[in-house]
Scaffold this motif. Structure first.
Motif, PDB file in Angstrom:
ATOM      1  N   VAL A   1       0.840  -1.195   0.000  1.00 52.83           N
ATOM      2  CA  VAL A   1       0.000   0.000   0.000  1.00 52.83           C
ATOM      3  C   VAL A   1       0.880   1.253   0.000  1.00 52.83           C
ATOM      4  O   VAL A   1       0.640   2.197  -0.763  1.00 52.83           O
ATOM      5  N   LEU A   2       1.911   1.266   0.831  1.00 46.00           N
ATOM      6  CA  LEU A   2       2.810   2.420   0.856  1.00 46.00           C
ATOM      7  C   LEU A   2       3.520   2.591  -0.478  1.00 46.00           C
ATOM      8  O   LEU A   2       3.708   3.710  -0.961  1.00 46.00           O
ATOM      9  N   ALA A   3       3.901   1.460  -1.103  1.00 47.90           N
ATOM     10  CA  ALA A   3       4.618   1.530  -2.377  1.00 47.90           C
ATOM     11  C   ALA A   3       3.715   1.943  -3.533  1.00 47.90           C
ATOM     12  O   ALA A   3       4.211   2.296  -4.612  1.00 47.90           O
ATOM     13  N   ALA A   4       2.397   1.918  -3.321  1.00 49.96           N
ATOM     14  CA  ALA A   4       1.476   2.323  -4.385  1.00 49.96           C
ATOM     15  C   ALA A   4       1.582   3.812  -4.696  1.00 49.96           C
ATOM     16  O   ALA A   4       1.245   4.255  -5.789  1.00 49.96           O
ATOM     17  N   PHE A   5       2.051   4.604  -3.735  1.00 50.97           N
ATOM     18  CA  PHE A   5       2.204   6.044  -3.930  1.00 50.97           C
ATOM     19  C   PHE A   5       3.573   6.328  -4.547  1.00 50.97           C
ATOM     20  O   PHE A   5       4.589   5.768  -4.127  1.00 50.97           O
ATOM     21  N   ASP A   6       3.592   7.195  -5.538  1.00 49.85           N
ATOM     22  CA  ASP A   6       4.851   7.616  -6.129  1.00 49.85           C
ATOM     23  C   ASP A   6       4.668   9.019  -6.711  1.00 49.85           C
ATOM     24  O   ASP A   6       3.657   9.679  -6.454  1.00 49.85           O
ATOM     25  N   ARG A   7       5.651   9.458  -7.485  1.00 53.78           N
ATOM     26  CA  ARG A   7       5.632  10.829  -8.011  1.00 53.78           C
ATOM     27  C   ARG A   7       4.416  11.078  -8.897  1.00 53.78           C
ATOM     28  O   ARG A   7       3.862  12.179  -8.922  1.00 53.78           O
TER      29      ARG A   7
END
Length: 271
Positions: A27-33
């Protein structure tokens, strides 16, 4: 016992594997630039989770301060920085190496970076931007494919034969430009050459118009721990300029960082 690079499937079927932790990190890795804010539906889609599972994980992460709610969407919370900066702090690189990289970037009038190996990728742990060369903006935490990056090839040259063999079996090269080397036998020869010569030069394999030269940083045992590079725009004489002019300054900077960073803060690179 540490898990080897080729043991991923077996470990995930074992009793030691914590699926909920894996899903929370996903879930945390789903967010990016490109995905700063995400709805629950988007998080579920990007993580291959059910909406109900995604909701429970997001609410838990929100309670812990790693995610915050903005209307009907979510974005990373400030506490997520602790995960990254805890790692950087353990290496003690930010305060000690950044001034040296800044000095290098200023002298060569190009960008300079430091990266570590993480599976099939390199991860930037320090970045001093200079002249804009790439079409994307890189920062701390950015990832690039190791097989076609100069720092990646330097880090791969420091792996034990067995670790490198396992890394190669999992490598699925993608052709980014007409110059990208995708043949695994050719990649093996290139990494062997990097190991012998002590540096890697990559020309337009990751992106047209981009060249990079990189050297290793070694720990007290002589094992490669991290790599630093200088990126520059392509021109017909770029390779000669990189090797004759930039490489000596890169090597000087690497030696200075090795002298500054305590030996126990530079663990050997792992795949």
């Amino acid at each position: 016992m540490a898990r080897k690079a080729g043991d991923s499937g077996q470990f995930e079927d074992s009793g030691d594997y914590v699926q909920s932790l894996s899903r929370g990190l996903a879930v945390l890795a789903a967010f990016d630039r490109e995905h700063i804010r995400l709805s629950l539906a988007e998080i579920a889609s990007r993580t291959d989770l059910s909406r109900a599972a995604a909701r429970r994980l997001v609410l838990t992460l929100q309670h812990l301060g790693y995610v915050r709610e903005i209307g009907r969407e979510f974005m990373l919370g400030p506490r997520v920085l602790e995960l990254g900066f805890g790692y950087l702090g353990s290496l003690n690189l930010t305060d000690l190496a950044q001034p040296l990289l800044e000095d290098l970037a200023r002298r060569v009038n190009q960008s300079s970076s430091m990266a570590v190996l993480d599976g099939q990728s390199i991860v930037y742990v320090l970045r001093v931007p200079g002249r804009r060369v790439m079409s994307v903006t890189l920062g701390v935490g950015a990832r690039l494919p190791a097989f076609c990056a100069a720092m990646g090839r330097v880090l791969l040259s420091g792996l034990d034969d067995g670790d490198f063999d396992r890394w190669l079996t999992q490598c699925k090269p993608v052709r980014h430009t007409p110059h990208t080397v995708t043949d695994l036998r050719a990649l093996r020869r290139i990494v062997e050459d990097v190991s012998r010569q002590g540096y890697a030069y990559v020309e337009q394999e990751l992106e047209l118009g981009l060249c990079s030269i990189a050297v290793p940083l070694r720990n007290a045992q002589g094992r490669i721990a991290t790599a630093i590079n200088v990126s520059m725009p392509y021109h017909p004489d770029a390779a000669r300029h990189a090797v004759d002019t930039i490489l000596p300054q890169l090597q000087q900077t690497a030696a200075a960082i090795e002298c500054c960073v305590p030996a126990n803060r530079l663990p050997a690179a792992k795949p």
